[in-house]
Design a protein around this motif. Structure first.
Motif, PDB file in Angstrom:
ATOM      1  N   ALA A 107      -8.551  12.525   3.293  1.00 50.48           N
ATOM      2  CA  ALA A 107      -7.546  11.639   3.928  1.00 50.48           C
ATOM      3  C   ALA A 107      -6.093  11.685   3.195  1.00 50.48           C
ATOM      4  CB  ALA A 107      -7.855  10.197   4.112  1.00 50.48           C
ATOM      5  N   ARG A 108      -6.011  11.830   2.137  1.00 55.10           N
ATOM      6  CA  ARG A 108      -4.947  12.163   1.265  1.00 55.10           C
ATOM      7  C   ARG A 108      -4.320  13.666   1.345  1.00 55.10           C
ATOM      8  NH1 ARG A 108      -2.611  14.004  -3.364  1.00 55.10           N
ATOM      9  NH2 ARG A 108      -1.059  12.628  -4.423  1.00 55.10           N
ATOM     10  N   ASP A 109      -5.176  14.559   1.504  1.00 48.74           N
ATOM     11  CA  ASP A 109      -4.477  15.872   1.811  1.00 48.74           C
ATOM     12  C   ASP A 109      -4.200  15.949   3.202  1.00 48.74           C
ATOM     13  OD1 ASP A 109      -5.353  16.727  -0.674  1.00 48.74           O
ATOM     14  OD2 ASP A 109      -7.295  17.520  -0.180  1.00 48.74           O
ATOM     15  N   GLU A 127       4.229   7.295  -2.856  1.00 54.22           N
ATOM     16  CA  GLU A 127       5.173   6.101  -2.944  1.00 54.22           C
ATOM     17  C   GLU A 127       4.910   5.042  -2.227  1.00 54.22           C
ATOM     18  OE1 GLU A 127       8.844   8.897  -4.631  1.00 54.22           O
ATOM     19  OE2 GLU A 127       9.022   8.335  -2.624  1.00 54.22           O
ATOM     20  N   PHE A 128       5.731   3.952  -2.253  1.00 53.58           N
ATOM     21  CA  PHE A 128       5.678   2.802  -1.399  1.00 53.58           C
ATOM     22  C   PHE A 128       6.924   2.530  -0.271  1.00 53.58           C
ATOM     23  CE2 PHE A 128       2.854   2.224  -5.000  1.00 53.58           C
ATOM     24  CZ  PHE A 128       1.747   1.469  -4.464  1.00 53.58           C
ATOM     25  N   PRO A 129       6.689   1.848   0.650  1.00 54.83           N
ATOM     26  CA  PRO A 129       7.761   1.937   1.697  1.00 54.83           C
ATOM     27  C   PRO A 129       9.193   1.753   1.108  1.00 54.83           C
ATOM     28  CG  PRO A 129       5.746   0.890   2.498  1.00 54.83           C
ATOM     29  CD  PRO A 129       5.452   1.108   1.058  1.00 54.83           C
ATOM     30  N   HIS A 130       9.426   0.604  -0.001  1.00 52.68           N
ATOM     31  CA  HIS A 130      10.790   0.170  -0.361  1.00 52.68           C
ATOM     32  C   HIS A 130      11.417   1.505  -1.094  1.00 52.68           C
ATOM     33  CE1 HIS A 130       8.100  -0.524  -3.976  1.00 52.68           C
ATOM     34  NE2 HIS A 130       9.327  -0.092  -4.645  1.00 52.68           N
ATOM     35  N   GLN A 131      10.595   2.585  -1.452  1.00 50.90           N
ATOM     36  CA  GLN A 131      11.051   3.554  -2.042  1.00 50.90           C
ATOM     37  C   GLN A 131      11.700   4.814  -1.138  1.00 50.90           C
ATOM     38  OE1 GLN A 131       7.442   3.757  -4.693  1.00 50.90           O
ATOM     39  NE2 GLN A 131       8.756   4.722  -6.141  1.00 50.90           N
ATOM     40  N   HIS A 138       0.970  -1.216   0.144  1.00 49.53           N
ATOM     41  CA  HIS A 138      -0.027  -0.078   0.009  1.00 49.53           C
ATOM     42  C   HIS A 138       0.864   1.244   0.201  1.00 49.53           C
ATOM     43  CE1 HIS A 138      -3.809  -2.222   0.391  1.00 49.53           C
ATOM     44  NE2 HIS A 138      -3.230  -2.587   1.480  1.00 49.53           N
ATOM     45  N   SER A 139       0.441   2.326  -0.623  1.00 49.20           N
ATOM     46  CA  SER A 139       1.124   3.708  -0.675  1.00 49.20           C
ATOM     47  C   SER A 139       1.115   4.255   0.724  1.00 49.20           C
ATOM     48  CB  SER A 139       0.506   4.584  -1.716  1.00 49.20           C
ATOM     49  OG  SER A 139      -0.650   4.913  -1.080  1.00 49.20           O
ATOM     50  N   ILE A 140       2.110   5.080   0.896  1.00 47.11           N
ATOM     51  CA  ILE A 140       2.204   5.874   2.309  1.00 47.11           C
ATOM     52  C   ILE A 140       1.232   6.480   2.535  1.00 47.11           C
ATOM     53  CG2 ILE A 140       3.752   7.696   3.240  1.00 47.11           C
ATOM     54  CD1 ILE A 140       5.236   4.885   2.857  1.00 47.11           C
ATOM     55  N   GLY A 141       0.417   7.287   1.518  1.00 46.29           N
ATOM     56  CA  GLY A 141      -0.542   8.132   1.592  1.00 46.29           C
ATOM     57  C   GLY A 141      -1.879   7.148   2.333  1.00 46.29           C
ATOM     58  N   ARG A 142      -1.973   5.996   1.662  1.00 37.13           N
ATOM     59  CA  ARG A 142      -3.151   5.225   1.844  1.00 37.13           C
ATOM     60  C   ARG A 142      -2.886   4.725   3.421  1.00 37.13           C
ATOM     61  NH1 ARG A 142      -5.564  -0.077  -1.308  1.00 37.13           N
ATOM     62  NH2 ARG A 142      -7.266  -0.551   0.270  1.00 37.13           N
ATOM     63  N   GLN A 143      -1.743   4.362   3.721  1.00 39.55           N
ATOM     64  CA  GLN A 143      -1.291   3.870   5.288  1.00 39.55           C
ATOM     65  C   GLN A 143      -1.582   4.709   6.112  1.00 39.55           C
ATOM     66  OE1 GLN A 143       1.692   0.776   5.650  1.00 39.55           O
ATOM     67  NE2 GLN A 143       2.089   1.206   3.499  1.00 39.55           N
ATOM     68  N   ILE A 144      -1.218   6.219   6.093  1.00 39.39           N
ATOM     69  CA  ILE A 144      -1.549   7.255   6.722  1.00 39.39           C
ATOM     70  C   ILE A 144      -3.230   7.766   7.106  1.00 39.39           C
ATOM     71  CG2 ILE A 144      -1.144   9.737   7.391  1.00 39.39           C
ATOM     72  CD1 ILE A 144       1.640   9.423   5.968  1.00 39.39           C
ATOM     73  N   GLY A 145      -3.693   7.580   5.733  1.00 41.10           N
ATOM     74  CA  GLY A 145      -5.140   8.126   5.570  1.00 41.10           C
ATOM     75  C   GLY A 145      -5.945   6.882   6.164  1.00 41.10           C
ATOM     76  N   GLU A 146      -5.496   5.728   6.492  1.00 38.84           N
ATOM     77  CA  GLU A 146      -6.577   4.736   7.063  1.00 38.84           C
ATOM     78  C   GLU A 146      -7.325   5.029   8.121  1.00 38.84           C
ATOM     79  OE1 GLU A 146      -6.563  -0.273   7.469  1.00 38.84           O
ATOM     80  OE2 GLU A 146      -4.331   0.915   7.686  1.00 38.84           O
ATOM     81  N   SER A 147      -6.152   5.523   9.177  1.00 35.10           N
ATOM     82  CA  SER A 147      -6.776   5.917  10.472  1.00 35.10           C
ATOM     83  C   SER A 147      -7.667   7.082  10.470  1.00 35.10           C
ATOM     84  CB  SER A 147      -5.751   5.869  11.662  1.00 35.10           C
ATOM     85  OG  SER A 147      -4.915   7.008  11.307  1.00 35.10           O
ATOM     86  N   LEU A 148      -7.273   8.087   9.608  1.00 35.99           N
ATOM     87  CA  LEU A 148      -8.141   9.068   9.577  1.00 35.99           C
ATOM     88  C   LEU A 148      -9.488   8.632   8.796  1.00 35.99           C
ATOM     89  CD1 LEU A 148      -5.262  11.582   7.934  1.00 35.99           C
ATOM     90  CD2 LEU A 148      -6.496  11.745  10.337  1.00 35.99           C
ATOM     91  N   MET A 149      -9.695   7.867   8.117  1.00 32.04           N
ATOM     92  CA  MET A 149     -10.970   7.428   7.531  1.00 32.04           C
ATOM     93  C   MET A 149     -11.830   6.787   8.657  1.00 32.04           C
ATOM     94  SD  MET A 149      -9.674   6.526   3.716  1.00 32.04           S
ATOM     95  CE  MET A 149     -11.002   6.105   2.861  1.00 32.04           C
ATOM     96  N   LEU A 150     -11.054   6.036   9.272  1.00 32.29           N
ATOM     97  CA  LEU A 150     -11.697   5.194  10.351  1.00 32.29           C
ATOM     98  C   LEU A 150     -12.146   6.078  11.777  1.00 32.29           C
ATOM     99  CD1 LEU A 150     -12.277   2.016  11.318  1.00 32.29           C
ATOM    100  CD2 LEU A 150      -9.994   2.226  12.328  1.00 32.29           C
ATOM    101  N   ARG A 182      11.133   6.094   6.419  1.00 33.09           N
ATOM    102  CA  ARG A 182      10.048   5.193   6.938  1.00 33.09           C
ATOM    103  C   ARG A 182       9.564   5.280   8.487  1.00 33.09           C
ATOM    104  NH1 ARG A 182      12.862   1.258   3.387  1.00 33.09           N
ATOM    105  NH2 ARG A 182      14.131   0.460   5.054  1.00 33.09           N
ATOM    106  N   GLN A 183      10.855   5.659   9.082  1.00 33.54           N
ATOM    107  CA  GLN A 183      10.451   5.764  10.645  1.00 33.54           C
ATOM    108  C   GLN A 183       9.543   7.164  10.809  1.00 33.54           C
ATOM    109  OE1 GLN A 183      11.951   3.806  13.607  1.00 33.54           O
ATOM    110  NE2 GLN A 183       9.656   4.718  13.775  1.00 33.54           N
ATOM    111  N   ARG A 184       9.868   8.219  10.078  1.00 35.37           N
ATOM    112  CA  ARG A 184       9.225   9.429   9.895  1.00 35.37           C
ATOM    113  C   ARG A 184       7.482   9.072   9.674  1.00 35.37           C
ATOM    114  NH1 ARG A 184      12.285  14.246  10.083  1.00 35.37           N
ATOM    115  NH2 ARG A 184      14.524  13.582  10.250  1.00 35.37           N
ATOM    116  N   VAL A 185       7.322   8.126   8.610  1.00 35.67           N
ATOM    117  CA  VAL A 185       6.353   7.832   8.148  1.00 35.67           C
ATOM    118  C   VAL A 185       5.368   6.957   9.477  1.00 35.67           C
ATOM    119  CG1 VAL A 185       4.806   6.268   6.456  1.00 35.67           C
ATOM    120  CG2 VAL A 185       6.791   7.743   5.642  1.00 35.67           C
ATOM    121  N   VAL A 186       6.047   6.074  10.013  1.00 39.24           N
ATOM    122  CA  VAL A 186       5.471   5.370  11.246  1.00 39.24           C
ATOM    123  C   VAL A 186       4.901   6.587  12.323  1.00 39.24           C
ATOM    124  CG1 VAL A 186       5.789   3.731  12.987  1.00 39.24           C
ATOM    125  CG2 VAL A 186       6.591   3.499  10.762  1.00 39.24           C
ATOM    126  N   ILE A 187       5.721   7.500  12.271  1.00 37.05           N
ATOM    127  CA  ILE A 187       5.548   8.425  13.458  1.00 37.05           C
ATOM    128  C   ILE A 187       4.234   9.265  12.948  1.00 37.05           C
ATOM    129  CG2 ILE A 187       6.374  10.749  14.421  1.00 37.05           C
ATOM    130  CD1 ILE A 187       9.215   9.662  14.273  1.00 37.05           C
TER     131      ILE A 187
END
Length: 243
Positions: free
Chosen positions: A130-132, A152-156, A109-121, A162-167
């Motif tokens: 959620a993307r904005d 982008e995806f985590p491997h990129q 899953h893209s970075i945006g989708r993973q961050i947006g998941e909890s915002l949508m939920l 990646r640690q900042r994305v998790v934060i």
């Protein structure tokens, strides 16, 4: 001392093994006052992460069990909370920064989708909102070119990014408590310092409390107000960091 946001009383967590019940956390008690950072320090295998995962009830199933004690979050005992209530508490009220950013992120899953998941939920946002919001969060955790990175995806991304994305995922819903489980383990010293200073700034900005788990006393000295020292599943010492 301000009133406690989280109070852990005599927590006992165990795992069913082939050789019988193993107590990984045995009678742990400590409090996290509002607006402070509490460090949990100790050698590998002393029960730091199991204590953290007990708070959010994310123990490996079916082996992991909370056997005794209370976990009082804003006066409510999470040990007795229903699983549906825990879904609401995780992410919205308690954010977790997991130990390994590569395994904490979903590679498909893209970075945006993973961050947006909890915002949508938790916030009821639609996909565009959620993307904005994800772009703004990437900006907040100081990721360059967030409009590009969001798709982008985590491997990129590099380890530090990646640690900042998790934060960003942990902070998406402005939780009152942030649990950071060794957030700088796999990073080089310069990036470590940046991540710690970022966490400190974001905590001050949002007025949240945090638990920082590490075995690096330098990190504790730099970031925490008080420290809990664990050994073999028990708390052996508690004190303000300066002491």
């Amino acid at each position: 001392m301000s009133e406690p946001l989280l109070e852990i009383k005599n927590l006992v967590t165990g795992f069913e093994t082939e050789s019988g019940l193993l107590k990984a956390v045995d009678g742990v008690s400590f409090t996290v006052p509002k607006g402070t950072c509490v460090g949990i320090v100790g050698e590998s295998g002393c029960g730091k992460s199991v204590t953290a995962m007990s708070i959010v009830r994310l123990l490996p199933q079916p082996m992991g069990k909370i056997l005794d004690g209370q976990i009082l979050f804003k006066g409510r005992d999470l040990v007795q909370a229903r699983e549906t209530d825990m879904h609401e508490i995780r992410g919205q009220h308690i954010g977790v920064i997991f130990q390994e950013p590569m395994t904490a992120l979903n590679p498909v899953h893209s970075i945006g989708r993973q961050i947006g998941e909890s915002l949508m939920l938790h916030r009821g946002m639609n996909a565009r909102e959620a993307r904005d919001a994800a772009i703004q969060l990437l900006q907040r955790v100081r990721i360059p070119a967030p409009e590009q990175r969001v798709d982008e995806f985590p491997h990129q991304l590099s380890g530090g990014m990646r640690q900042r994305v998790v934060i960003a995922i942990a902070l998406a819903c402005h939780p009152e408590l942030i649990i950071a489980d060794e957030p700088t383990t796999a990073l080089d010293v310069t990036v470590q310092a940046q991540i710690l200073s970022l966490l400190k700034d974001l905590q001050a900005e949002m007025g949240s409390s945090s638990i920082l788990i590490t075995h690096d006393l330098g990190v504790i000295a730099q970031s925490c107000d008080s420290v809990v020292v664990m050994y073999a599943g028990r708390v052996v010492e508690k004190a303000p960091v300066r002491e």
